[in-house]
Design a protein around this motif. Structure first.
Motif, short mmCIF file in Angstrom:
data_model
loop_
_atom_site.label_atom_id
_atom_site.label_comp_id
_atom_site.label_asym_id
_atom_site.label_seq_id
_atom_site.Cartn_x
_atom_site.Cartn_y
_atom_site.Cartn_z
N UNK A 194 80.00 -7.79 -87.92
CA UNK A 194 80.77 -8.15 -86.75
C UNK A 194 80.71 -7.08 -85.67
N UNK A 195 80.12 -5.94 -85.94
CA UNK A 195 80.11 -4.88 -84.95
C UNK A 195 78.94 -3.95 -85.22
N UNK A 196 78.19 -3.54 -84.21
CA UNK A 196 77.06 -2.64 -84.46
C UNK A 196 77.53 -1.23 -84.79
N UNK A 235 86.27 -17.78 -76.29
CA UNK A 235 85.03 -18.47 -75.95
C UNK A 235 83.88 -18.14 -76.87
N UNK A 236 84.16 -17.94 -78.16
CA UNK A 236 83.11 -17.58 -79.11
C UNK A 236 82.73 -18.76 -79.98
N UNK A 237 81.49 -18.79 -80.48
CA UNK A 237 81.05 -19.77 -81.48
C UNK A 237 79.92 -19.06 -82.31
N UNK A 254 72.85 -8.60 -81.06
CA UNK A 254 73.46 -9.50 -80.09
C UNK A 254 72.35 -10.21 -79.32
N UNK A 255 72.47 -11.52 -79.19
CA UNK A 255 71.49 -12.30 -78.46
C UNK A 255 71.86 -12.35 -76.98
N UNK A 293 79.11 -9.61 -81.02
CA UNK A 293 78.77 -10.93 -81.58
C UNK A 293 77.30 -10.90 -82.01
N UNK A 294 77.08 -10.63 -83.28
CA UNK A 294 75.74 -10.39 -83.79
C UNK A 294 75.22 -11.60 -84.56
#
Length: 324
Positions: free
Chosen positions: A10-12, A226-228, A293-294, A301-302
């Motif tokens: 969930x986090x780099x 606003x996440x998915x 992350x894209x 958000x990885x």
């Protein structure tokens, strides 16, 4: 057998272990293999089940992290490794900047005050021969933080807080329903006010109304931020979740995963999902996707996917043969 849980985060890793005071838990490339023994006299190990393979994640103070996956994919194994209940094959677990990977039982005991776990099975996790007051009071007794009347008062306060009748202090677990037993487990986990509580499907034994409250909370958070999920596997899992709104349920495109689950003893190279992924291409079978992350996603958000789900894409209609 367990399916491999691989590459979840969930986090780099930006600052390194223990540098960021806001980080409560950091897991680096955690691996857990279980030996498969032969039938010979010496029962030698002939193979290994790769239950958890290279999982990294970060949990910050006050943050809630949900781990989603099919039955047998390694969620409970990962949770038990983080809690120090089973040894890690390789990788690191840091808690408040301290390496707690595979600590001895004596060294781990002070840390256990800060890390508690709520187990999935409210029937198997409670000793049927002991009274509820003793079960909830165990943390106080083990860590010598309260005795006698003080302990009883603390236990009854905990029972009231989780919705149990404090007067039932002397009852046995068999006298409670499944949902009430899970509340007993919650009270026990809260006893020492830990900084980390690991929940192994804690709502599975609760009534529908309580489950609905949790699901509504998650839906509100998703709308606020606003996440998915971007990975096809995550999209398939979410498509199977029930929808309370009939109109939303009718419009939902269910993603049916076909093919076989890869062997946890001899997993494929590259990504673990191509045999069942509707977007899989040749690259997926040879190159393991990087966890990153894209485009347009926040850095926290990885996604580990060569061809992540795009906004507005109907994955249920994807045909991987047309993409090759």
């Amino acid at each position: 057998m367990s399916e491999t849980l691989s590459g979840t985060a969930v986090d780099p890793f930006i600052t390194g272990p223990g540098v960021d005071d806001d980080v409560l838990v950091r897991v680096e490339n955690l691996v857990k293999y279980f030996p498969v023994h032969g039938n010979g006299l010496l029962r030698r190990s002939v193979a290994h089940v790769q239950a958890v393979d290279g999982v990294s994640l970060t949990i910050r103070r006050g943050q809630t992290l949900g781990l989603v996956g099919e039955t047998g994919c390694g969620k409970s194994t990962l949770a038990r490794c983080i809690a120090g209940l089973i040894p890690v094959t390789s990788g690191k677990v840091y808690f408040q900047g301290r390496d707690i990977t595979n600590l001895s039982r004596r060294t781990m005991q002070p840390v256990r005050r800060e890390i508690q776990m709520i187990f999935q099975d409210p029937y198997g996790s409670l000793n049927p021969r002991r009274r509820v007051g003793a079960i909830i009071g165990d943390p106080f007794a083990v860590h010598k933080t309260a005795t006698g009347a003080e302990r009883k008062r603390a236990v009854q306060d905990l029972m009231a807080r989780v919705g149990l009748n404090p007067e039932h202090f002397n009852r046995f677990p068999a006298e409670f329903s499944g949902g009430q037993r899970q509340r007993i487990g919650v009270a026990r986990a809260l006893a020492l006010r830990p900084k980390l509580i690991i929940c192994d499907e804690p709502v599975s034994a609760l009534d529908v109304s309580i489950q609905a409250q949790v699901l509504n909370l998650l839906a509100d958070l998703q709308a606020d931020f606003g996440l998915s999920p971007r990975h096809p596997y995550s999209a398939a899992l979410l498509s199977a979740a029930p929808a309370a709104d009939p109109d939303a349920a009718a419009e939902r495109q269910r993603i049916i995963l076909t093919g076989d689950v890869p062997s946890p003893i001899n997993p494929p190279s590259g990504c673990r999902f191509p045999p069942r992924c509707p977007k899989a291409q040749d690259l997926c079978a040879t190159d393991e996707p990087a966890l990153e992350a894209k485009a347009s996603d926040p850095r926290t958000h990885l996604t580990a996917c060569h061809f992540p789900v795009q906004e507005g894409e109907i994955l249920a209609r994807a045909d991987r043969r047309q993409q090759r």
